[in-house]
Motif scaffolding. Structure first.
Motif, PDB file in Angstrom:
ATOM      1  N   ILE A 144      52.521  38.824  33.735  1.00 14.47           N
ATOM      2  CA  ILE A 144      53.823  38.527  33.123  1.00 14.47           C
ATOM      3  C   ILE A 144      54.621  39.813  32.957  1.00 14.47           C
ATOM      4  O   ILE A 144      55.818  39.856  33.264  1.00 14.47           O
ATOM      5  N   ASN A 145      53.982  40.887  32.488  1.00 13.40           N
ATOM      6  CA  ASN A 145      54.677  42.173  32.336  1.00 13.40           C
ATOM      7  C   ASN A 145      55.235  42.671  33.665  1.00 13.40           C
ATOM      8  O   ASN A 145      56.362  43.178  33.732  1.00 13.40           O
ATOM      9  N   ASP A 146      54.454  42.522  34.726  1.00 12.20           N
ATOM     10  CA  ASP A 146      54.923  42.939  36.055  1.00 12.20           C
ATOM     11  C   ASP A 146      56.139  42.123  36.481  1.00 12.20           C
ATOM     12  O   ASP A 146      57.105  42.673  37.024  1.00 12.20           O
ATOM     13  N   GLU A 147      56.104  40.823  36.218  1.00 10.90           N
ATOM     14  CA  GLU A 147      57.231  39.964  36.582  1.00 10.90           C
ATOM     15  C   GLU A 147      58.479  40.324  35.769  1.00 10.90           C
ATOM     16  O   GLU A 147      59.593  40.336  36.295  1.00 10.90           O
ATOM     17  N   VAL A 148      58.298  40.657  34.500  1.00 17.18           N
ATOM     18  CA  VAL A 148      59.427  41.065  33.652  1.00 17.18           C
ATOM     19  C   VAL A 148      60.057  42.327  34.215  1.00 17.18           C
ATOM     20  O   VAL A 148      61.283  42.432  34.317  1.00 17.18           O
ATOM     21  N   TYR A 202      66.685  48.171  26.935  1.00 16.68           N
ATOM     22  CA  TYR A 202      65.586  47.766  27.820  1.00 16.68           C
ATOM     23  C   TYR A 202      64.425  47.158  27.034  1.00 16.68           C
ATOM     24  O   TYR A 202      63.949  46.079  27.394  1.00 16.68           O
ATOM     25  N   PRO A 203      63.955  47.820  25.958  1.00 19.91           N
ATOM     26  CA  PRO A 203      62.827  47.223  25.217  1.00 19.91           C
ATOM     27  C   PRO A 203      63.155  45.836  24.635  1.00 19.91           C
ATOM     28  O   PRO A 203      62.314  44.935  24.643  1.00 19.91           O
ATOM     29  N   GLU A 204      64.373  45.670  24.160  1.00 21.74           N
ATOM     30  CA  GLU A 204      64.768  44.381  23.601  1.00 21.74           C
ATOM     31  C   GLU A 204      64.820  43.306  24.691  1.00 21.74           C
ATOM     32  O   GLU A 204      64.337  42.194  24.506  1.00 21.74           O
ATOM     33  N   MET A 205      65.391  43.651  25.827  1.00 20.19           N
ATOM     34  CA  MET A 205      65.470  42.705  26.940  1.00 20.19           C
ATOM     35  C   MET A 205      64.068  42.395  27.477  1.00 20.19           C
ATOM     36  O   MET A 205      63.777  41.271  27.855  1.00 20.19           O
ATOM     37  N   PHE A 206      63.210  43.418  27.513  1.00 22.43           N
ATOM     38  CA  PHE A 206      61.841  43.222  27.973  1.00 22.43           C
ATOM     39  C   PHE A 206      61.160  42.164  27.114  1.00 22.43           C
ATOM     40  O   PHE A 206      60.524  41.242  27.618  1.00 22.43           O
ATOM     41  N   LYS A 207      61.309  42.298  25.790  1.00 23.59           N
ATOM     42  CA  LYS A 207      60.699  41.343  24.862  1.00 23.59           C
ATOM     43  C   LYS A 207      61.225  39.934  25.066  1.00 23.59           C
ATOM     44  O   LYS A 207      60.466  38.963  25.092  1.00 23.59           O
ATOM     45  N   LYS A 208      62.551  39.827  25.225  1.00 27.43           N
ATOM     46  CA  LYS A 208      63.158  38.502  25.387  1.00 27.43           C
ATOM     47  C   LYS A 208      62.695  37.835  26.684  1.00 27.43           C
ATOM     48  O   LYS A 208      62.335  36.655  26.686  1.00 27.43           O
ATOM     49  N   VAL A 209      62.717  38.577  27.776  1.00 27.92           N
ATOM     50  CA  VAL A 209      62.320  38.006  29.068  1.00 27.92           C
ATOM     51  C   VAL A 209      60.831  37.668  29.054  1.00 27.92           C
ATOM     52  O   VAL A 209      60.419  36.613  29.548  1.00 27.92           O
ATOM     53  N   LYS A 210      60.038  38.518  28.433  1.00 23.40           N
ATOM     54  CA  LYS A 210      58.594  38.270  28.351  1.00 23.40           C
ATOM     55  C   LYS A 210      58.321  36.984  27.563  1.00 23.40           C
ATOM     56  O   LYS A 210      57.482  36.171  27.970  1.00 23.40           O
ATOM     57  N   ASN A 211      59.027  36.792  26.468  1.00 20.81           N
ATOM     58  CA  ASN A 211      58.853  35.571  25.675  1.00 20.81           C
ATOM     59  C   ASN A 211      59.235  34.330  26.478  1.00 20.81           C
ATOM     60  O   ASN A 211      58.570  33.296  26.394  1.00 20.81           O
ATOM     61  N   LEU A 221      59.141  34.006  29.789  1.00 21.18           N
ATOM     62  CA  LEU A 221      58.121  33.772  30.815  1.00 21.18           C
ATOM     63  C   LEU A 221      56.839  33.223  30.192  1.00 21.18           C
ATOM     64  O   LEU A 221      56.180  32.373  30.794  1.00 21.18           O
ATOM     65  N   ALA A 222      56.504  33.691  29.005  1.00 21.32           N
ATOM     66  CA  ALA A 222      55.311  33.182  28.326  1.00 21.32           C
ATOM     67  C   ALA A 222      55.487  31.681  28.038  1.00 21.32           C
ATOM     68  O   ALA A 222      54.548  30.897  28.211  1.00 21.32           O
TER      69      ALA A 222
END
Length: 92
Positions: free
Chosen positions: A51-55, A73-82, A84-85
């Protein structure tokens, strides 16, 4: 993955050993069961890495837009990761 493959193998062996001792499963080939449980555990634990790789791939495609809008970037990473999860119905 947060655990080493050796440790996951140990956990799998202990799980199988416990299940056999409690008579929850019966097997004549515990080594085969250990291998399958280890493979399943490694696959499940590696899900967050995938999932992290896809984000990262997704955010890389939108990096210019993120710069223009000043998105973190960190905020967007968290949102996209959530997202995808949720898509993969994963519990992280």
């Amino acid at each position: 993955m947060i655990f080493s493959k050796d440790y996951v193998g140990y956990l799998a062996r202990q799980t199988v050993k416990h299940l056999v001792a409690e008579k929850m499963i019966h097997t004549d080939k515990p080594a085969v069961v250990n291998e399958r449980v280890t493979a399943g555990m490694v696959d499940e634990l590696a899900l967050e890495d995938r999932i992290n790789d896809e984000v990262r791939v997704i955010l890389e495609a939108f990096q210019d837009d993120m710069r223009k809008t000043g998105a973190s970037y960190p905020e967007m990473f968290k949102k996209v990761k959530n997202e995808l999860a949720r898509k993969y119905k994963a519990v992280l």
